[in-house]
Design an enzyme around this catalytic site. Structure first.
Site, PDB file in Angstrom:
ATOM      1  N   HIS A  72       4.490  -5.773   2.644  1.00  0.00           N
ATOM      2  CA  HIS A  72       3.097  -5.362   2.453  1.00  0.00           C
ATOM      3  C   HIS A  72       2.630  -5.728   1.050  1.00  0.00           C
ATOM      4  O   HIS A  72       3.221  -5.323   0.061  1.00  0.00           O
ATOM      5  CB  HIS A  72       2.935  -3.861   2.697  1.00  0.00           C
ATOM      6  CG  HIS A  72       2.849  -3.517   4.151  1.00  0.00           C
ATOM      7  ND1 HIS A  72       2.179  -2.422   4.630  1.00  0.00           N
ATOM      8  CD2 HIS A  72       3.333  -4.168   5.233  1.00  0.00           C
ATOM      9  CE1 HIS A  72       2.258  -2.402   5.955  1.00  0.00           C
ATOM     10  NE2 HIS A  72       2.964  -3.441   6.351  1.00  0.00           N
ATOM     11  N   TYR A 201      -4.226   5.537   3.098  1.00  0.00           N
ATOM     12  CA  TYR A 201      -4.197   6.908   2.576  1.00  0.00           C
ATOM     13  C   TYR A 201      -5.644   7.387   2.548  1.00  0.00           C
ATOM     14  O   TYR A 201      -6.462   6.807   1.826  1.00  0.00           O
ATOM     15  CB  TYR A 201      -3.631   6.951   1.161  1.00  0.00           C
ATOM     16  CG  TYR A 201      -2.158   6.596   1.042  1.00  0.00           C
ATOM     17  CD1 TYR A 201      -1.716   5.275   0.993  1.00  0.00           C
ATOM     18  CD2 TYR A 201      -1.194   7.603   0.951  1.00  0.00           C
ATOM     19  CE1 TYR A 201      -0.365   4.962   0.868  1.00  0.00           C
ATOM     20  CE2 TYR A 201       0.163   7.298   0.824  1.00  0.00           C
ATOM     21  CZ  TYR A 201       0.562   5.980   0.787  1.00  0.00           C
ATOM     22  OH  TYR A 201       1.904   5.676   0.658  1.00  0.00           O
ATOM     23  N   PRO A 293       5.768  13.644  -0.351  1.00  0.00           N
ATOM     24  CA  PRO A 293       5.918  12.325   0.262  1.00  0.00           C
ATOM     25  C   PRO A 293       4.809  11.324  -0.073  1.00  0.00           C
ATOM     26  O   PRO A 293       4.973  10.132   0.188  1.00  0.00           O
ATOM     27  CB  PRO A 293       5.924  12.625   1.768  1.00  0.00           C
ATOM     28  CG  PRO A 293       5.212  13.921   1.897  1.00  0.00           C
ATOM     29  CD  PRO A 293       5.513  14.696   0.650  1.00  0.00           C
ATOM     30  N   LYS A 297       8.272   8.022  -2.563  1.00  0.00           N
ATOM     31  CA  LYS A 297       9.241   7.767  -3.632  1.00  0.00           C
ATOM     32  C   LYS A 297      10.625   8.365  -3.366  1.00  0.00           C
ATOM     33  O   LYS A 297      11.589   8.011  -4.056  1.00  0.00           O
ATOM     34  CB  LYS A 297       8.711   8.317  -4.972  1.00  0.00           C
ATOM     35  CG  LYS A 297       7.554   7.522  -5.529  1.00  0.00           C
ATOM     36  CD  LYS A 297       7.995   6.121  -5.922  1.00  0.00           C
ATOM     37  CE  LYS A 297       6.849   5.180  -6.139  1.00  0.00           C
ATOM     38  NZ  LYS A 297       7.091   3.826  -5.681  1.00  0.00           N
ATOM     39  N   TYR A 385       3.405   2.286  -7.540  1.00  0.00           N
ATOM     40  CA  TYR A 385       3.632   2.241  -6.090  1.00  0.00           C
ATOM     41  C   TYR A 385       4.753   1.258  -5.745  1.00  0.00           C
ATOM     42  O   TYR A 385       5.604   1.544  -4.903  1.00  0.00           O
ATOM     43  CB  TYR A 385       2.330   1.862  -5.360  1.00  0.00           C
ATOM     44  CG  TYR A 385       2.382   2.167  -3.879  1.00  0.00           C
ATOM     45  CD1 TYR A 385       2.002   3.422  -3.395  1.00  0.00           C
ATOM     46  CD2 TYR A 385       2.836   1.220  -2.957  1.00  0.00           C
ATOM     47  CE1 TYR A 385       2.075   3.724  -2.050  1.00  0.00           C
ATOM     48  CE2 TYR A 385       2.905   1.518  -1.605  1.00  0.00           C
ATOM     49  CZ  TYR A 385       2.522   2.769  -1.160  1.00  0.00           C
ATOM     50  OH  TYR A 385       2.594   3.064   0.181  1.00  0.00           O
TER      51      TYR A 385
HETATM   52  C1  PHB Z   1       5.971   6.898   6.239  1.00  0.00           C
HETATM   53  O1  PHB Z   1       5.826   5.793   6.773  1.00  0.00           O
HETATM   54  O2  PHB Z   1       6.596   7.814   6.786  1.00  0.00           O
HETATM   55  C2  PHB Z   1       5.361   7.119   4.901  1.00  0.00           C
HETATM   56  C3  PHB Z   1       4.764   6.049   4.256  1.00  0.00           C
HETATM   57  C4  PHB Z   1       4.182   6.234   3.028  1.00  0.00           C
HETATM   58  C5  PHB Z   1       4.172   7.493   2.447  1.00  0.00           C
HETATM   59  C6  PHB Z   1       4.793   8.555   3.080  1.00  0.00           C
HETATM   60  C7  PHB Z   1       5.384   8.371   4.320  1.00  0.00           C
HETATM   61  O3  PHB Z   1       3.565   7.664   1.248  1.00  0.00           O
END
Ligand code: PHB
Ligand code: APR
Length: 390
Positions: A72, A201, A293, A297, A385
């Site tokens: 990505h 997000y 989450p 990280k 990130y």
């Molecule tokens: C996930 O794919 O479970 C996931 C991805 C990004 C995040 C948290 C969880 O920031």
């Protein structure tokens, strides 16, 4: 039974450490409370930093992640129904992340460990560790009804947040820093194509949501929900309806729904225990620290602890040098706190904190507005990130 390094916990931290040590000729035994199938049934995050993928390569377990993982180049932030792309690659001089589920990382590591013929004692009950403040640490447990004693040179506490290793350290030797958040994440996994090629997000008046994925045919979605919410109260239909309400119009229109493969609720927490070493006991991964989450990280931090710990142990056996072991805790914590800061910041930025004074909400909006208008601010987000250097 005797080994060089006794590892408590067969999650990603313990398995990755075992594999790196095996490649360097250091013998390990892992004791794990659960069965292998249970460990593989846990659905966790799925975004790997380049440094984590490099470490998997060093451990000889990166092939499937390269073949099946999704590179990505960017992520999207949606604010009140409008999407903004953060170009990770352009903002970081070419860095990207790899979308590959933690469950798959664990599966690859379990297979490599089985192929190496290293010992893993699954379904070990009553695991206890002792003597780690001496030269002769030991563990006791029960496996298949039989008592087992394992003597080792070192113990690696890779047994997660609820494990026994951190709990075995005298209370006065530990300093704990903790922050809880007034909500949970409700997650749903489904065999449906992701709503968009990159992660989204979303901040929304009804609460945060995240659109993530595991593959071109498998999606992972999350909703911010109150702490009191129970997964039984969320039918698949209710989840999809709520998610659609929180998405921008384009994503809402293209969302493909289907039956859930898994649904679970998890509270959010920031936690750090210092130091990460007590004599011959070394904590790594969730045993020492937890991040919320947002930003994914957790696994990446576990991997950087394991990088430092494996290097330090290998240096000890090859060169009889204690330097790496002596610096382990400080080296880890420097990186841990930066990831704690980032995860806390992204959580604060994107969630609804409706119990807080209106002043906070105004600051949050101003910060988002600034971020979306400033390339410098976006670069700070992007650098964190994709993962800070080790
Ligand atoms: C996930 O794919 O479970 C996931 C991805 C990004 C995040 C948290 C969880 O920031
Ligand atoms: N004895 C033996 N094993 C134990 C004990 C015990 N008393 N207590 C816990 N364990 C095992 C758990 O069953 C689990 O398999 O330790 C393992 C810890 O694994 P994780 O919780 O996955 O922690 P870690 O390997 O550090 O991985 C960190 O996992 O939780 C995510 O966000 C986190 O992605 C990060 C990663």
């Amino acid at each position: 039974m005797r080994t060089q390094v006794l590892i408590v916990g067969a999650g990603p931290s313990g398995l990755l450490l075992g594999q790196l040590l095996h490649r360097a000729g250091v013998d390990t035994v892992i004791v794990e409370r659960q069965s292998g199938a249970h460990v593989l049934s846990r659905i966790r995050a799925g975004v790997l930093e380049q440094g984590t993928v490099d470490l998997m390569d060093e451990a000889g377990v990166g092939a499937r992640a390269h073949a099946e993982g999704l590179v990505h180049d960017g992520v999207e932030l949606a604010v009140d129904g409008v999407r903004h792309r953060i170009d990770l690659r352009a903002l970081t001089g070419g860095k990207t992340v790899l979308v590959y589920g933690q469950t798959e990382v664990t599966r690859d590591l379990m297979q490599a460990r089985a192929a190496a013929g290293s010992t893993t004692l699954y379904e070990a009950t009553d695991v206890r560790i002792e003597g780690f403040e001496t030269e002769a640490p030991r563990a006791h447990c029960t496996v298949g009804g039989e008592p087992v004693e394992i003597a080792a040179d070192f113990i690696a506490g890779c047994d997660g947040f609820h494990g026994i290793c951190r709990a075995s350290v005298p209370r006065e030797a530990l300093r704990v820093y903790e922050q809880v958040y007034p909500f949970s994440w409700l997650g749903l996994l489904s065999d449906t194509p992701p709503v968009s090629p990159e992660l989204i997000y979303s901040r929304h008046a009804r609460g945060f949501s995240l659109c993530s994925m595991r593959s071109p045919t498998r999606s992972r979605y999350y909703l911010q929900v109150p702490l009191t919410e129970r997964v039984e109260d969320w039918s698949d239909q209710r989840f999809w309806d709520e998610l659609r309400r929180r998405l921008d119009p384009e994503a809402a229109a293209s969302l493909v729904t289907g039956p859930s493969l898994e649904k679970s609720v998890a509270p959010l927490r920031s936690f750090v225990a210092e130091p990460m070493r007590f004599g011959r006991l070394f904590l790594a991964g969730d045993a020492a620290h937890i991040v919320p989450p947002t930003g994914a990280k957790g696994l990446n931090l576990a991997a950087s602890d394991v990088r430092y710990l494996s290097q330090a142990l290998i240096e000890h056996y090859r060169e009889r040098s204690a330097a790496g072991l002596d610096h382990y805790s400080a080296r880890c914590l420097a990186r841990v706190w930066k990831a704690e800061r980032f995860s806390w910041w992204l959580t604060r930025l994107m969630h609804n904190f409706d119990q807080e004074p209106a002043f906070q909400a105004k600051l949050q909006s101003a910060e988002l507005d600034y971020l979306l208008g400033s390339e410098s601010a976006q670069r700070v987000l992007a650098e964190n990130y994709v993962g800070l250097p080790t």
